[in-house]
Design a protein around this motif. Structure first.
Motif, PDB file in Angstrom:
ATOM      1  N   GLY A 131       0.855  -1.176   0.000  1.00 12.59           N
ATOM      2  CA  GLY A 131       0.000   0.000   0.000  1.00 12.59           C
ATOM      3  C   GLY A 131       0.896   1.231   0.000  1.00 12.59           C
ATOM      4  O   GLY A 131       2.113   1.121  -0.092  1.00 12.59           O
ATOM      5  N   LEU A 172      -0.125  -8.061   0.832  1.00 14.73           N
ATOM      6  CA  LEU A 172      -1.241  -7.139   1.079  1.00 14.73           C
ATOM      7  C   LEU A 172      -2.239  -7.628   2.134  1.00 14.73           C
ATOM      8  O   LEU A 172      -2.706  -6.853   2.956  1.00 14.73           O
ATOM      9  CB  LEU A 172      -1.949  -6.861  -0.260  1.00 14.73           C
ATOM     10  CG  LEU A 172      -3.098  -5.863  -0.293  1.00 14.73           C
ATOM     11  CD1 LEU A 172      -2.784  -4.577   0.418  1.00 14.73           C
ATOM     12  CD2 LEU A 172      -3.486  -5.574  -1.740  1.00 14.73           C
ATOM     13  N   ASP A 176      -6.722   0.153   4.668  1.00 14.67           N
ATOM     14  CA  ASP A 176      -8.107  -0.312   4.768  1.00 14.67           C
ATOM     15  C   ASP A 176      -8.366  -1.438   3.769  1.00 14.67           C
ATOM     16  O   ASP A 176      -9.069  -2.412   4.087  1.00 14.67           O
ATOM     17  CB  ASP A 176      -9.099   0.843   4.542  1.00 14.67           C
ATOM     18  CG  ASP A 176      -8.731   1.709   3.351  1.00 14.67           C
ATOM     19  OD1 ASP A 176      -7.601   2.224   3.321  1.00 14.67           O
ATOM     20  OD2 ASP A 176      -9.569   1.869   2.439  1.00 14.67           O
ATOM     21  N   GLY A 177      -7.760  -1.357   2.596  1.00  9.82           N
ATOM     22  CA  GLY A 177      -7.916  -2.446   1.627  1.00  9.82           C
ATOM     23  C   GLY A 177      -7.258  -3.717   2.149  1.00  9.82           C
ATOM     24  O   GLY A 177      -7.869  -4.780   2.199  1.00  9.82           O
ATOM     25  N   MET A 231      -9.022  -7.465   2.456  1.00 11.55           N
ATOM     26  CA  MET A 231      -8.261  -8.666   2.085  1.00 11.55           C
ATOM     27  C   MET A 231      -7.677  -9.424   3.272  1.00 11.55           C
ATOM     28  O   MET A 231      -7.634 -10.645   3.269  1.00 11.55           O
ATOM     29  CB  MET A 231      -7.141  -8.279   1.116  1.00 11.55           C
ATOM     30  CG  MET A 231      -7.701  -7.711  -0.171  1.00 11.55           C
ATOM     31  SD  MET A 231      -6.454  -7.038  -1.248  1.00 11.55           S
ATOM     32  CE  MET A 231      -5.693  -8.517  -1.834  1.00 11.55           C
ATOM     33  N   TYR A 285      -4.322   1.793   9.074  1.00 13.02           N
ATOM     34  CA  TYR A 285      -4.374   3.215   8.666  1.00 13.02           C
ATOM     35  C   TYR A 285      -5.399   3.321   7.541  1.00 13.02           C
ATOM     36  O   TYR A 285      -5.271   2.734   6.486  1.00 13.02           O
ATOM     37  CB  TYR A 285      -2.995   3.754   8.275  1.00 13.02           C
ATOM     38  CG  TYR A 285      -2.419   3.210   6.988  1.00 13.02           C
ATOM     39  CD1 TYR A 285      -1.700   2.014   6.963  1.00 13.02           C
ATOM     40  CD2 TYR A 285      -2.574   3.899   5.790  1.00 13.02           C
ATOM     41  CE1 TYR A 285      -1.176   1.517   5.785  1.00 13.02           C
ATOM     42  CE2 TYR A 285      -2.045   3.408   4.599  1.00 13.02           C
ATOM     43  CZ  TYR A 285      -1.355   2.209   4.611  1.00 13.02           C
ATOM     44  OH  TYR A 285      -0.839   1.710   3.437  1.00 13.02           O
ATOM     45  N   ASN A 341      -7.195   5.299   4.908  1.00 10.87           N
ATOM     46  CA  ASN A 341      -7.341   6.463   4.024  1.00 10.87           C
ATOM     47  C   ASN A 341      -8.556   6.291   3.106  1.00 10.87           C
ATOM     48  O   ASN A 341      -8.732   7.003   2.135  1.00 10.87           O
ATOM     49  CB  ASN A 341      -6.069   6.708   3.213  1.00 10.87           C
ATOM     50  CG  ASN A 341      -5.604   5.445   2.502  1.00 10.87           C
ATOM     51  OD1 ASN A 341      -6.397   4.541   2.248  1.00 10.87           O
ATOM     52  ND2 ASN A 341      -4.331   5.379   2.186  1.00 10.87           N
ATOM     53  N   SER A 383      -9.551   4.194   0.869  1.00  8.18           N
ATOM     54  CA  SER A 383      -9.513   3.657  -0.502  1.00  8.18           C
ATOM     55  C   SER A 383      -8.270   2.795  -0.663  1.00  8.18           C
ATOM     56  O   SER A 383      -7.374   2.824   0.176  1.00  8.18           O
ATOM     57  CB  SER A 383      -9.468   4.777  -1.554  1.00  8.18           C
ATOM     58  OG  SER A 383      -8.153   5.307  -1.658  1.00  8.18           O
TER      59      SER A 383
HETATM   60  C1  LIG Z   1      -2.747  -9.747  -3.545  1.00  8.53           C
HETATM   61  C2  LIG Z   1      -2.556  -8.379  -4.129  1.00  8.53           C
HETATM   62  N1  LIG Z   1      -3.530  -7.831  -4.882  1.00  8.53           N
HETATM   63  C3  LIG Z   1      -3.381  -6.588  -5.401  1.00  8.53           C
HETATM   64  C4  LIG Z   1      -2.217  -5.891  -5.188  1.00  8.53           C
HETATM   65  C5  LIG Z   1      -2.051  -4.519  -5.788  1.00  8.53           C
HETATM   66  N2  LIG Z   1      -2.048  -3.493  -4.756  1.00  8.53           N
HETATM   67  C6  LIG Z   1      -0.927  -2.992  -4.216  1.00  8.53           C
HETATM   68  S1  LIG Z   1      -1.170  -1.806  -3.091  1.00  8.53           S
HETATM   69  C7  LIG Z   1      -2.845  -1.918  -3.303  1.00  8.53           C
HETATM   70  C8  LIG Z   1      -3.755  -0.993  -2.548  1.00  8.53           C
HETATM   71  C9  LIG Z   1      -3.847  -1.308  -1.088  1.00  8.53           C
HETATM   72  O1  LIG Z   1      -4.827  -0.490  -0.475  1.00  8.53           O
HETATM   73  P1  LIG Z   1      -4.779  -0.216   1.077  1.00  8.53           P
HETATM   74  O2  LIG Z   1      -4.530  -1.459   1.794  1.00  8.53           O
HETATM   75  O3  LIG Z   1      -5.997   0.530   1.446  1.00  8.53           O
HETATM   76  O4  LIG Z   1      -3.493   0.691   1.242  1.00  8.53           O
HETATM   77  P2  LIG Z   1      -3.250   2.156   0.592  1.00  8.53           P
HETATM   78  O5  LIG Z   1      -2.677   1.922  -0.776  1.00  8.53           O
HETATM   79  O6  LIG Z   1      -4.538   2.850   0.569  1.00  8.53           O
HETATM   80  O7  LIG Z   1      -2.254   2.799   1.491  1.00  8.53           O
HETATM   81  C10 LIG Z   1      -3.181  -2.902  -4.235  1.00  8.53           C
HETATM   82  C11 LIG Z   1      -4.544  -3.249  -4.678  1.00  8.53           C
HETATM   83  C12 LIG Z   1      -1.203  -6.529  -4.415  1.00  8.53           C
HETATM   84  N3  LIG Z   1      -0.055  -5.909  -4.121  1.00  8.53           N
HETATM   85  N4  LIG Z   1      -1.399  -7.753  -3.900  1.00  8.53           N
END
Ligand SMILES: Cc1ncc(C[n+]2csc(CCOP(=O)(O)OP(=O)(O)O)c2C)c(N)n1
Ligand code: SF4
Ligand SMILES: [Mg+2]
Length: 342
Positions: free
Chosen positions: A62, A85, A121-122, A127, A148, A150, A152
């Motif tokens: 992230g 992630l 948050d993602g 996940m 943390y 944010n 999105s």
């Molecule tokens: C399994 C997996 N799917 C998709 C990704 C692509 N990816 C990297 S960072 C990210 C966003 C993560 O969002 P969040 O956890 O909210 O953190 P933020 O980027 O908002 O700080 C994604 C989808 C990945 N690295 N690993």
């Protein structure tokens, strides 16, 4: 004093009594490439400042991974490791279990070493929810998971997550002429979910870096109590929320003052509100949600009907939830009457 009987807590990190008492040393310094006004970067800095030098930080993918480890540079002064992630929970549990085993075998000096795993948050609320949940059941290992938020998947260009608020414009929910609000789901109640669902987790808190000393003191409390602990931080994000970076601090305050994001801690099952949330509980009026929403371009398409809906949902949190703004269950009137008749 921390109760050490239940967990392996081995240290007491007293709260900072005011900003002048905060330690001067930094463990998250220059060398990152986050956006101007990024509150999540401030959260990293305050989190590790509160924890001190004997800390290992683990971070899932992230913004706080990518922007903090641009090739050959990093702001981290303490040991730091990237994890997948959805893996902040597993990384926290594995690292704390590994440290405990090494100490038990005499291969490492036995001393308190903080294990903090952060996730977005993602990564955390979507996940990695299962792994975080599993970690919060392991009372024998000390770790703090800090989410943390944010609101999105910011690092991959602002896709909506389970913590994106109703109606927000993201790359997955652009407002259109035919449909104004593509995203019509209400935000998950992440801290309430963690507190209500994990009896072995003795400490859950919500924080916002607009209230920096209080935020650091919640981190210190979590690390003092020990066992698995969880903190949810709301972090204004100028890029994803689309506002002037100078407003980050003010938006954090408004999220609290409107009642959208309550500040509380749940320690051994007891809910304690603090800061301006406590003032609201004691009778202070909540500011209208429009004061917060209309400062952000992600809500620029909102019409009165949307603002009213948002306000109604926040009012419900405060007026109808069994524990206001924390736990959304409602007892049936008949159950309530039967219990009070006993
Ligand atoms: C399994 C997996 N799917 C998709 C990704 C692509 N990816 C990297 S960072 C990210 C966003 C993560 O969002 P969040 O956890 O909210 O953190 P933020 O980027 O908002 O700080 C994604 C989808 C990945 N690295 N690993
Ligand atoms: S997109 Fe948001 S969270 Fe990511 S670095 Fe920029 S301000 Fe911070
Ligand atoms: Mg995010």
């Amino acid at each position: 004093m921390a109760d050490t009987a239940f967990t392996n807590a081995t240290q007491i990190l007293e709260p900072f009594k005011g900003v002048k008492k905060v330690t001067i040393e930094e463990y998250f310094t220059s060398g990152h490439r986050t956006c101007q006004g990024c509150e999540s970067a401030l959260v990293m800095k305050l989190m590790v400042k509160a924890a001190g030098p004997r800390t290992i930080v683990l971070g899932s993918t992230g913004c706080m991974y990518v922007a903090n480890t641009t090739y050959y540079t990093t702001p981290w002064v303490v040991p730091w490791m990237h994890t997948q992630l959805g893996s902040s929970g597993s990384a926290a549990l594995g690292t704390s279990a590994g440290l405990k085993a090494l100490m038990k075998k005499g291969k490492m000096k036995s001393e308190p070493i903080n294990v903090i795993a952060f996730c977005g948050d993602g990564g955390g609320a979507d996940m990695g929810l299962g792994a975080i949940s599993a970690t919060l059941t392991h009372k024998e290992y000390n770790s703090l998971i800090l989410l943390y938020d944010n609101e999105s998947y910011a690092n991959t260009d602002i896709q909506l997550s389970g913590l994106t608020p109703f109606g927000a414009n993201t790359t997955f929910s652009p407002p259109g002429k035919a449909i104004r609000n593509i995203h019509t789901r209400w935000k998950k109640n992440m801290a309430g979910l963690m507190a209500a669902g994990h009896p072995e987790c003795r400490y859950v808190a919500t924080v916002c870096a607009s209230y920096a000393v209080e935020m650091m003191n919640k981190v210190r409390r979590a690390l003092t109590i020990g066992g698995p602990t969880f903190i949810h931080s709301l972090d204004p994000c100028p890029k994803g929320w689309d506002y002037d970076p100078m407003l980050s601090h003010e938006l954090g305050e408004l999220a609290i003052e409107t009642g959208i994001f309550p500040l509380y801690e749940v320690e051994d099952g007891q809910v304690k509100y603090y800061g301006k949330t406590k003032a609201i509980i004691e009778g202070r009026a909540r500011k209208p949600v429009r004061e917060y929403l209309l400062k952000q371009e992600r809500f620029a398409h909102f019409v009165e009907e949307d603002l009213d809906y948002f306000q109604k949902k926040v009012d419900e949190m405060w007026e109808k939830w069994e524990i206001p703004a924390v736990v959304p269950f409602r007892r049936l009137d008949a159950t309530r009457a039967a219990l009070s008749a006993k």
